[in-house]
Design an enzyme around this catalytic site. Structure first.
Site, short mmCIF file in Angstrom:
data_model
loop_
_atom_site.label_atom_id
_atom_site.label_comp_id
_atom_site.label_asym_id
_atom_site.label_seq_id
_atom_site.Cartn_x
_atom_site.Cartn_y
_atom_site.Cartn_z
N ASP A 244 -8.91 -0.81 -9.68
CA ASP A 244 -9.78 -1.25 -8.71
C ASP A 244 -11.06 -0.55 -8.68
O ASP A 244 -12.08 -1.16 -9.45
CB ASP A 244 -9.03 -1.42 -7.48
CG ASP A 244 -9.68 -2.01 -6.50
OD1 ASP A 244 -10.81 -2.61 -6.89
OD2 ASP A 244 -9.04 -2.15 -5.31
N GLU B 22 -2.29 0.29 -8.61
CA GLU B 22 -3.60 0.49 -8.49
C GLU B 22 -4.02 1.95 -8.17
O GLU B 22 -3.53 2.41 -7.04
CB GLU B 22 -4.42 -0.35 -7.53
CG GLU B 22 -4.22 -1.87 -7.87
CD GLU B 22 -4.73 -2.49 -6.54
OE1 GLU B 22 -5.86 -2.32 -6.13
OE2 GLU B 22 -4.35 -3.66 -6.45
N LYS C 185 -12.88 -7.80 -7.39
CA LYS C 185 -13.46 -8.16 -5.89
C LYS C 185 -14.70 -8.69 -5.81
O LYS C 185 -15.84 -7.91 -5.92
CB LYS C 185 -13.40 -7.04 -4.98
CG LYS C 185 -11.94 -6.52 -4.82
CD LYS C 185 -11.57 -5.28 -4.00
CE LYS C 185 -10.40 -5.07 -3.75
NZ LYS C 185 -10.05 -3.73 -3.10
N LYS D 240 0.82 -1.46 0.00
CA LYS D 240 0.00 -0.12 0.00
C LYS D 240 1.02 1.40 -0.02
O LYS D 240 1.91 1.38 0.86
CB LYS D 240 -0.82 0.03 1.33
CG LYS D 240 -1.92 -1.06 1.33
CD LYS D 240 -3.16 -0.50 0.75
CE LYS D 240 -4.18 -1.70 0.57
NZ LYS D 240 -5.31 -1.43 -0.29
MG LIG Z 1 -7.01 -1.59 -4.34
#
Ligand SMILES: [Mg+2]
Length: 322
Positions: free
Chosen positions: A213, A190, A235, A133
């Site tokens: 995303d 992303e 997802k 991240k």
């Molecule tokens: Mg993401």
């Protein structure tokens, strides 16, 4: 003869788990069990606060209505709520034997914490892809960390995720600190910037490939090849039924993109199903499912190698059955 049951769960999370700037202490959701003749199928319905449009309460009501019709044998369509459609379709696919049993449990390792310990883990793991991240701290720190990891672990490829946190200026500063010879080892980043247009410009200017995303789930988004666009994160809990997920994966693969199955903080039951879905629908891509470590318990099914305690079926809180 058809029977169904719905269970509620609340799993304590590790201290300091943050989701979109919000500290969360527990992950709540539902598990569904379908039974027909001697077979059974399970699914997880777990809208994610801050990401799903539906609440857990709405999901519960919708699931109960669907399950009641299913038990009566009435023909039905998919729920409009993505988390409900996903969980119910998984339970049906297990019941019918459509969802294969084998899974891809090698996930992109989530990089956080102490760099020395991280480098040690990365050197030991089989997969050569890790996820980090970025955007939570200063761009210089992120850039230095990316250099450090790529330098220390030859052969490592990084997936980065900025969750739309950078202004164009901050994104440019990050890229400036990443040594140019390492940029090609960033598989994709992303959502670097707040808007898709800014993210596209960042990719064009830096040569760092993009992954969509959040953008890929926005109304009006069409999945097609674009310059520097490399991956799309799917997802399932936020997408819908297995049918919708497989359509998305197929579309991405046809456009020459990498389709990555990603978790939405599901329990071990949902996560192991995602690993099976990943192996089934996206066999060439490493899934992004390394989120179990944020939890203090597993539910019913174990993630291979996890030492977390497992809550059994009998210990779950049953909230509805027929
Ligand atoms: Mg993401």
């Amino acid at each position: 003869m058809r029977r169904a049951a719905l269970f509620h769960y609340a799993i304590p999370l590790e201290a300091g788990t943050v989701l979109r700037d919000r500290r969360i202490k527990t992950r709540s959701g539902l598990l569904v069990r379908l039974e027909e003749d001697d077979r059974e199928g399970w699914g997880e319905i777990a809208p994610l606060v801050g990401f799903s449009a539906e609440s857990l309460d709405e999901a519960r009501q919708d699931a109960i209505a669907w399950l009641s019709r299913w038990c009566r044998g009435e023909p039905d369509s998919e729920s409009r709520l993505p988390s409900v459609a996903f969980g119910l379709s998984c339970a049906q696919a297990e019941l019918s034997g459509e969802l294969p049993g084998e899974g891809n449990y090698d996930s992109a390792l989530l990089c956080n914490g102490d760099p020395d310990e991280l480098i040690d883990r990365l050197r030991k793991q089989r997969a050569t892809v890790a996820k980090m991240k970025v955007g939570l701290y200063e761009p210089v720190r992120d850039g230095v960390m990316v250099n450090l990891l790529l330098e220390a672990v030859p052969g490592l490829t990084l997936r980065l995720d900025a969750n739309r946190s950078w202004s164009p200026d901050k994104a440019a500063r990050f890229a400036h600190f990443v040594a140019s010879e390492y940029r090609s080892r960033i598989a994709f980043i992303e959502e670097p910037c707040r808007t898709a247009a800014e993210s596209r410009r960042f990719a064009l200017e830096t040569g760092i490939a993009l992954g969509w995303d959040e953008s890929a789930r926005e109304p009006g988004f069409t999945l097609k090849a674009e310059p520097h666009f490399r991956a799309v994160i799917i997802k399932p809990t936020l997408t819908g039924s297995l049918h919708a997920v497989s359509q998305r994966a197929e579309l991405a693969q046809r456009a020459g993109l990498v389709a990555v199955i990603g978790s939405s903080l599901e329990s071990s039951l949902g996560l192991t199903q995602l690993a099976r879905i990943a192996r089934w629908l996206t066999p060439d891509a490493l899934p992004g499912l390394d989120t179990l470590a944020l939890m203090q318990q597993q539910l019913i099914r174990c993630w291979p190698g996890s030492a977390l305690p497992v809550v059994s079926q009998g210990e779950l809180e049953s909230i509805w059955q027929s």
